[in-house]
Design a protein around this motif. Structure first.
Motif, short mmCIF file in Angstrom:
data_model
loop_
_atom_site.label_atom_id
_atom_site.label_comp_id
_atom_site.label_asym_id
_atom_site.label_seq_id
_atom_site.Cartn_x
_atom_site.Cartn_y
_atom_site.Cartn_z
N GLU A 170 0.83 -1.21 0.00
CA GLU A 170 0.00 0.00 0.00
C GLU A 170 0.86 1.25 0.00
OE1 GLU A 170 -2.05 3.39 1.94
OE2 GLU A 170 -0.44 2.17 2.80
N ARG A 171 1.95 1.22 0.77
CA ARG A 171 2.85 2.38 0.85
C ARG A 171 3.44 2.70 -0.53
NH1 ARG A 171 8.60 2.42 4.25
NH2 ARG A 171 9.29 4.49 3.60
N VAL A 175 2.67 6.02 -2.95
CA VAL A 175 3.70 6.90 -3.50
C VAL A 175 3.47 7.11 -4.99
CG1 VAL A 175 6.14 7.04 -4.13
CG2 VAL A 175 5.51 6.44 -1.80
N GLN A 176 3.15 6.04 -5.71
CA GLN A 176 2.89 6.16 -7.14
C GLN A 176 1.68 7.06 -7.41
OE1 GLN A 176 2.43 2.23 -8.79
NE2 GLN A 176 4.46 1.55 -8.13
N ILE A 177 0.67 6.93 -6.57
CA ILE A 177 -0.53 7.74 -6.74
C ILE A 177 -0.20 9.22 -6.61
CG2 ILE A 177 -2.71 8.39 -5.62
CD1 ILE A 177 -3.10 5.38 -5.00
N TYR A 178 0.52 9.58 -5.55
CA TYR A 178 0.86 11.00 -5.35
C TYR A 178 1.82 11.51 -6.42
CZ TYR A 178 -1.61 11.38 -0.91
OH TYR A 178 -2.59 11.43 0.05
N ALA A 179 2.77 10.68 -6.82
CA ALA A 179 3.70 11.09 -7.87
C ALA A 179 2.95 11.37 -9.17
CB ALA A 179 4.77 10.02 -8.08
N ASN A 180 2.03 10.49 -9.51
CA ASN A 180 1.22 10.70 -10.72
C ASN A 180 0.32 11.91 -10.58
OD1 ASN A 180 1.76 8.63 -12.78
ND2 ASN A 180 1.16 7.16 -11.20
N TYR A 181 -0.18 12.14 -9.36
CA TYR A 181 -1.03 13.30 -9.12
C TYR A 181 -0.26 14.59 -9.40
CZ TYR A 181 -4.04 16.59 -6.62
OH TYR A 181 -4.84 17.66 -6.29
N PHE A 182 0.96 14.68 -8.90
CA PHE A 182 1.74 15.90 -9.10
C PHE A 182 2.26 16.02 -10.53
CE2 PHE A 182 2.34 15.32 -4.38
CZ PHE A 182 1.51 16.39 -4.03
N ILE A 186 -3.90 12.04 -14.07
CA ILE A 186 -5.05 11.67 -13.25
C ILE A 186 -5.55 10.26 -13.55
CG2 ILE A 186 -7.41 12.30 -12.59
CD1 ILE A 186 -5.20 14.19 -11.61
N GLU A 187 -5.43 9.83 -14.79
CA GLU A 187 -5.86 8.46 -15.11
C GLU A 187 -5.02 7.44 -14.36
OE1 GLU A 187 -8.58 7.49 -16.76
OE2 GLU A 187 -9.02 9.65 -16.75
N ASN A 188 -3.73 7.71 -14.21
CA ASN A 188 -2.86 6.82 -13.44
C ASN A 188 -3.19 6.88 -11.95
OD1 ASN A 188 -1.59 6.15 -15.79
ND2 ASN A 188 0.24 7.38 -15.43
N VAL A 189 -3.61 8.05 -11.48
CA VAL A 189 -4.06 8.17 -10.09
C VAL A 189 -5.27 7.29 -9.86
CG1 VAL A 189 -5.00 9.73 -8.35
CG2 VAL A 189 -3.15 10.52 -9.85
N LYS A 190 -6.21 7.32 -10.79
CA LYS A 190 -7.42 6.49 -10.68
C LYS A 190 -7.06 5.01 -10.69
CE LYS A 190 -10.47 9.90 -12.87
NZ LYS A 190 -11.31 10.20 -14.06
N ALA A 191 -6.08 4.64 -11.53
CA ALA A 191 -5.66 3.24 -11.59
C ALA A 191 -5.04 2.81 -10.26
CB ALA A 191 -4.67 3.04 -12.74
N GLY A 192 -4.27 3.70 -9.66
CA GLY A 192 -3.67 3.41 -8.36
C GLY A 192 -4.74 3.28 -7.28
N ASP A 194 -7.74 2.24 -7.74
CA ASP A 194 -8.38 0.93 -7.94
C ASP A 194 -7.54 -0.19 -7.33
OD1 ASP A 194 -10.46 2.17 -9.27
OD2 ASP A 194 -9.66 1.77 -11.28
N LYS A 195 -6.21 -0.07 -7.45
CA LYS A 195 -5.32 -1.08 -6.86
C LYS A 195 -5.51 -1.15 -5.35
CE LYS A 195 -1.40 -1.00 -10.11
NZ LYS A 195 0.06 -0.68 -10.23
N LEU A 196 -5.58 0.02 -4.73
CA LEU A 196 -5.74 0.05 -3.28
C LEU A 196 -7.10 -0.51 -2.86
CD1 LEU A 196 -4.13 3.42 -2.10
CD2 LEU A 196 -3.14 1.14 -2.23
N GLN A 197 -8.13 -0.23 -3.64
CA GLN A 197 -9.45 -0.78 -3.34
C GLN A 197 -9.43 -2.30 -3.41
OE1 GLN A 197 -12.00 1.34 -6.15
NE2 GLN A 197 -12.94 2.48 -4.45
N GLN A 198 -8.72 -2.83 -4.41
CA GLN A 198 -8.61 -4.28 -4.57
C GLN A 198 -7.87 -4.91 -3.39
OE1 GLN A 198 -6.74 -4.83 -8.39
NE2 GLN A 198 -8.43 -3.87 -9.50
N LEU A 199 -6.95 -4.14 -2.81
CA LEU A 199 -6.19 -4.63 -1.65
C LEU A 199 -6.98 -4.48 -0.35
CD1 LEU A 199 -2.66 -3.14 -2.49
CD2 LEU A 199 -3.29 -5.56 -2.52
N GLY A 200 -8.12 -3.80 -0.43
CA GLY A 200 -8.99 -3.66 0.73
C GLY A 200 -8.79 -2.38 1.53
N PHE A 201 -8.12 -1.38 0.94
CA PHE A 201 -7.87 -0.13 1.67
C PHE A 201 -8.94 0.91 1.33
CE2 PHE A 201 -3.67 -2.08 1.65
CZ PHE A 201 -3.26 -1.88 2.96
N GLU A 202 -9.21 1.78 2.31
CA GLU A 202 -10.17 2.87 2.13
C GLU A 202 -9.56 3.92 1.20
OE1 GLU A 202 -11.67 6.66 2.44
OE2 GLU A 202 -9.94 6.23 3.73
N THR A 203 -10.36 4.40 0.25
CA THR A 203 -9.82 5.31 -0.77
C THR A 203 -10.66 6.57 -0.95
OG1 THR A 203 -11.01 4.12 -2.52
CG2 THR A 203 -8.74 3.43 -2.07
#
Length: 244
Positions: A170-171, A175-182, A186-192, A194-203
């Motif tokens: 998750e960590r 990091v990838q999510i925030y790096a893509n955000y900056f 945004i499409e890569n942020v959304k993909a990230g 989705d990854k976290l949701q699949q892992l069971g984390f709150e998003t």
């Protein structure tokens, strides 16, 4: 004449052995008192632990480990970042390859916003401990805070297979999510996300991030965002065992 020479040699050997044994006794005494320091710390009595360390330093001002131990103890009690960094500098002046002190210094530099300095130390440590995952994960985070977004994404992706647990995965993804955000990807942020949701984390917080697009990098790489929980002495000893 021969008897005089023999006497001189024996006297020299006697005092040489005595000096050597004296150093050994001193080392044993310091180690026993460091055990007492550890006992204080395990009881969360950091005040007495620090007082004992300070008295040991007064008697042994060239012992790098004592400065490190006091700096580390100060991360849990009577915290003063500048004093801690000063103690680490004294330790490293005596022993420039004191890896635990170097790691602690890198964490201090992160809190101070000197991400470039932290990266230099982390990379040096990685050269000596190339298989240490926690160092690699720290470098990923530091690359992000230093504004090296592409490098953070690339390096985090390369070490994902080494992640020892779901929280570390998750960590790295975060990091990838925030790096893509900056990077405004945004499409890569959304993909990230989705990854976290699949892992069971709150998003939910990520969806707000995507919707408002108001987070600025200069406000992100400050304060509690950059800090890690202080490592225990046992954790540091496991991370950086003494090399033969």
């Amino acid at each position: 004449m021969t008897k005089q020479i023999t006497f001189i040699i024996l006297t020299f050997l006697l005092f040489s052995c005595k000096g050597k044994n004296g150093n050994e006794y001193q080392s044993v005494d310091i180690n026993s008192q460091l055990l007492e320091v550890t006992n204080y710390q395990e009881r969360n009595d950091f005040q007495n632990a620090n007082n004992l360390l300070e008295s040991l330093i007064e008697k042994n001002p060239n012992n790098a480990e004592l400065f490190f131990r006091l700096a580390h103890s100060r991360t849990f009690y009577n915290q003063n970042l500048f004093e801690i960094m000063n103690l680490l500098e004294k330790c490293l002046k005596i022993d420039s390859s004191h890896y635990k002190a170097l790691y602690l210094k890198s964490q201090g530099l992160m809190f101070m916003g000197d991400f470039k300095g932290a990266l230099e130390i982390e990379n040096r440590l990685l050269e000596n401990f190339p298989d240490l995952y926690i160092l690699k994960a720290d470098i990923v985070s530091t690359l992000l805070f230093n504004g090296d977004f592409e490098k953070a994404i690339e390096f985090s992706e390369s070490i994902l297979p080494e992640s020892p647990c779901i929280n570390e995965t998750e960590r790295l993804v975060r990091v990838q999510i925030y790096a893509n955000y900056f990077l405004d990807k945004i499409e890569n942020v959304k993909a990230g996300k989705d990854k976290l949701q699949q892992l069971g984390f709150e998003t939910d917080y990520l969806q707000k991030l995507i919707d408002n697009k108001e987070l600025k990098f200069e406000n992100f790489a400050v304060g509690k965002n950059v800090g890690n929980k202080p490592c225990s002495l046992n954790e540091l000893n496991i991370m950086f065992p003494k090399k033969n």
